[in-house]
Design an enzyme around this catalytic site. Structure first.
Site, PDB file in Angstrom:
ATOM      1  N   ASP A 154       1.239  -1.308   0.045  1.00  0.00           N
ATOM      2  CA  ASP A 154      -0.330   0.009   0.124  1.00  0.00           C
ATOM      3  C   ASP A 154       0.692   1.666   0.447  1.00  0.00           C
ATOM      4  O   ASP A 154       2.012   1.463  -0.097  1.00  0.00           O
ATOM      5  CB  ASP A 154      -0.504  -0.048   1.731  1.00  0.00           C
ATOM      6  CG  ASP A 154      -2.378   0.686   0.988  1.00  0.00           C
ATOM      7  OD1 ASP A 154      -2.470   0.987   0.036  1.00  0.00           O
ATOM      8  OD2 ASP A 154      -3.548  -0.016   2.114  1.00  0.00           O
ATOM      9  N   GLU A 187      -0.925   2.038  -4.837  1.00  0.00           N
ATOM     10  CA  GLU A 187      -0.600   3.505  -5.220  1.00  0.00           C
ATOM     11  C   GLU A 187      -2.003   4.094  -5.502  1.00  0.00           C
ATOM     12  O   GLU A 187      -1.325   5.286  -5.106  1.00  0.00           O
ATOM     13  CB  GLU A 187       0.784   3.665  -4.869  1.00  0.00           C
ATOM     14  CG  GLU A 187       1.691   3.766  -6.056  1.00  0.00           C
ATOM     15  CD  GLU A 187       0.291   5.093  -7.464  1.00  0.00           C
ATOM     16  OE1 GLU A 187      -0.569   4.956  -8.064  1.00  0.00           O
ATOM     17  OE2 GLU A 187       1.232   6.096  -7.617  1.00  0.00           O
ATOM     18  N   TRP A 188      -3.222   3.544  -5.607  1.00  0.00           N
ATOM     19  CA  TRP A 188      -4.442   4.126  -5.475  1.00  0.00           C
ATOM     20  C   TRP A 188      -3.890   4.682  -7.359  1.00  0.00           C
ATOM     21  O   TRP A 188      -4.477   5.874  -7.728  1.00  0.00           O
ATOM     22  CB  TRP A 188      -4.458   4.951  -4.890  1.00  0.00           C
ATOM     23  CG  TRP A 188      -4.327   4.727  -3.489  1.00  0.00           C
ATOM     24  CD1 TRP A 188      -4.577   3.277  -3.632  1.00  0.00           C
ATOM     25  CD2 TRP A 188      -4.017   4.975  -2.878  1.00  0.00           C
ATOM     26  NE1 TRP A 188      -4.665   3.126  -2.052  1.00  0.00           N
ATOM     27  CE2 TRP A 188      -3.419   4.084  -1.996  1.00  0.00           C
ATOM     28  CE3 TRP A 188      -3.099   6.436  -1.921  1.00  0.00           C
ATOM     29  CZ2 TRP A 188      -3.421   4.413  -0.129  1.00  0.00           C
ATOM     30  CZ3 TRP A 188      -2.492   6.515  -0.921  1.00  0.00           C
ATOM     31  CH2 TRP A 188      -2.643   5.435   0.122  1.00  0.00           C
ATOM     32  N   GLY A 189      -3.177   5.071  -8.047  1.00  0.00           N
ATOM     33  CA  GLY A 189      -2.769   5.526  -9.418  1.00  0.00           C
ATOM     34  C   GLY A 189      -2.693   6.652  -9.017  1.00  0.00           C
ATOM     35  O   GLY A 189      -2.351   7.812 -10.033  1.00  0.00           O
ATOM     36  N   ASP A 209     -10.333   3.136  -3.730  1.00  0.00           N
ATOM     37  CA  ASP A 209     -10.411   3.011  -3.273  1.00  0.00           C
ATOM     38  C   ASP A 209     -12.008   2.329  -3.528  1.00  0.00           C
ATOM     39  O   ASP A 209     -12.704   3.327  -3.455  1.00  0.00           O
ATOM     40  CB  ASP A 209     -11.076   1.892  -1.715  1.00  0.00           C
ATOM     41  CG  ASP A 209      -9.499   2.531  -1.139  1.00  0.00           C
ATOM     42  OD1 ASP A 209      -8.660   1.985  -1.614  1.00  0.00           O
ATOM     43  OD2 ASP A 209      -9.275   2.134   0.552  1.00  0.00           O
TER      44      ASP A 209
HETATM   45  C1  GLA Z   1      -5.978   1.391   1.177  1.00  0.00           C
HETATM   46  C2  GLA Z   1      -5.824   0.275   0.549  1.00  0.00           C
HETATM   47  C3  GLA Z   1      -6.959  -0.673   0.480  1.00  0.00           C
HETATM   48  C4  GLA Z   1      -7.159  -1.330   1.271  1.00  0.00           C
HETATM   49  C5  GLA Z   1      -6.671  -1.195   2.699  1.00  0.00           C
HETATM   50  C6  GLA Z   1      -6.456  -1.588   4.516  1.00  0.00           C
HETATM   51  O1  GLA Z   1      -7.059   2.353   1.807  1.00  0.00           O
HETATM   52  O2  GLA Z   1      -6.091   0.948  -1.068  1.00  0.00           O
HETATM   53  O3  GLA Z   1      -7.810  -1.753  -0.538  1.00  0.00           O
HETATM   54  O4  GLA Z   1      -5.724  -2.184   1.585  1.00  0.00           O
HETATM   55  O5  GLA Z   1      -5.665   0.752   2.470  1.00  0.00           O
HETATM   56  O6  GLA Z   1      -6.451  -0.298   5.118  1.00  0.00           O
END
Ligand code: GLA
Length: 396
Positions: A154, A187-189, A209
């Site tokens: 993450d 890393e969400w892009g 997410d």
């Molecule tokens: C982030 C990630 C999620 C999950 C949470 C866990 O938000 O994007 O997919 O792994 O952390 O805390």
């Protein structure tokens, strides 16, 4: 004489590898098709995980037919870790995982499944647990010793860290530890990993997410943001050229079976993820799923489109009056076409395939119906309900 030759050869090897050390890389040959498995986060979040849940999930993976459908990885997300010992070794929560992570990995392996775990590049995970910053090599050795097959890393609490450098460090640590491990970048892009992560990991998140809901959620100020099936779907546009065998865009884990979607929306969510060649990580309680959810998650012909060996991510070919058409080229010259009604009203369909740049003469197989539906030489007629998909496989 022979001894002299061996001695010289050894000297040559030492000199060669000092000048040209074996370069770290990601493990090749993994994730030739998008990884399939289950991850604890969407349903169990932080507080809900423990070794009983994970063991029972592994059992259910086999008993429900998910393993037979191709799901392999059982991944524990955040909150399995509570601290480090005096030597810096990561410690699993002794209350929730009394038998330790190795025993759990062994159990998952005994079912013919693979085992995955979670960490974070920063100083703490997103849930505030100890993360891998400064411990990359030690953690990677630990994961390898436990028998980990899949690592999700993450991006919380990373301050000014450089994303590519941070993930490359863990990639190198995993490589050095010597156990082939799928590396999932989360890393969400934010730093557009599709531009740099193909050499670093096997999949990378392209969005924040997903939420357990269909459409955009509203932020406090009334503006819309992602965090939904539709929100995450829309963020995939244009990324198709970056995906391929061994390196996949990841629009996040599945919400199928978590109660926030109608059965039709669950089917659409799953189908669209398959069109995107997305990793298929179930995110529900597979120990207690309905027959409908199970049928969606295990549909062999739909999964075959996701897992097609050509490894092409589908793309949105057109979008008109809330009717979207997604196209995914498949191996052997087949093409998957997904008609998607994102509107709130049912729609009548009556169009010629040429409108969507699809040539005449291909036979049409309706995948969810499991039935033939003529050819692309005639107009396509039918109805499509609110938020529904029609998934077709064209064959020449
Ligand atoms: C982030 C990630 C999620 C999950 C949470 C866990 O938000 O994007 O997919 O792994 O952390 O805390």
């Amino acid at each position: 004489m022979r001894q002299l030759c061996i001695f010289r050869a050894m000297l040559f090897c030492i000199a060669f590898f000092s000048f040209f050390p074996v370069r770290a890389q990601k493990f090749a040959g993994l994730a030739a098709t998008p990884p399939m498995g289950w991850n604890s986060w969407n349903k169990f979040a932080c507080d809900g995980i423990n070794e009983t849940v994970i063991r029972e999930t592994a059992d259910a993976m086999v008993a429900s037919g998910m393993q037979a459908a191709g799901y392999q990885y059982v991944v524990i997300d955040d909150c399995w870790q509570v601290g480090r010992d005096s030597a810096g070794n990561i410690i699993a929560d002794p209350v929730k995982f009394p038998h330790g992570i190795k025993a759990l990995a062994d159990y998952v392996h005994s079912k013919g499944l693979k085992f995955g775990i979670y960490t974070c590049c920063g100083t703490k995970t997103c849930a505030g647990r100890p993360a891998s910053r400064g411990y990359e090599f030690q953690d990677a050795r630990q994961y390898a010793a436990w028998g980990v097959d899949y690592l999700k890393e993450d991006w919380c609490n990373t301050s000014t860290q450089d994303a590519k450098e941070s993930y490359t460090l863990m990639r190198d640590a995993l490589y050095k530890a010597g156990r082939p491990i799928i590396f999932s970048l989360c890393e969400w892009g934010t730093h557009k990993p599709w531009h740099w992560a193909a050499d670093v990991g096997h999949l990378w998140r392209t969005s924040g997410d997903i939420g357990n809901n269909w459409d955009f959620m509203e932020a406090g100020d009334g503006s819309a943001y992602g965090g939904s099936v539709i929100g995450n779907l829309d963020l995939q546009s244009g990324l198709e050229k970056y995906a391929g065998p061994g390196h996949w865009n990841d629009p996040d884990m599945l919400e199928v079976g978590n109660g926030g979607l109608t059965p039709e929306e669950e089917r659409s969510h799953f189908t669209l993820w398959c069109m995107l060649a997305a990793p298929l990580m179930a995110g529900n309680d597979i120990r207690n799923m309905s027959a409908t959810t199970r049928a969606i998650l295990t549909n062999h012909d739909v999964i075959a489109i996701d897992q097609d060996v050509l490894g092409r991510q589908g793309y949105r070919e057109s979008m008109k009056d809330n009717l979207e058409v997604f196209v995914k080229p498949l191996s052997g010259g087949d093409t998957a076409v997904c008609l998607f009604n994102r509107g709130d009203q049912p729609k009548k369909l009556d169009f010629s395939w040429a409108e969507f740049k699809i040539g005449a003469g291909a036979s049409i197989h309706n995948v969810w119906k499991g039935a033939a539906e003529g050819t692309t030489s005639s107009p396509y007629r039918g109805t499509i309900g609110k938020h529904e998909v029609i998934l077709l496989r064209m064959h020449r």
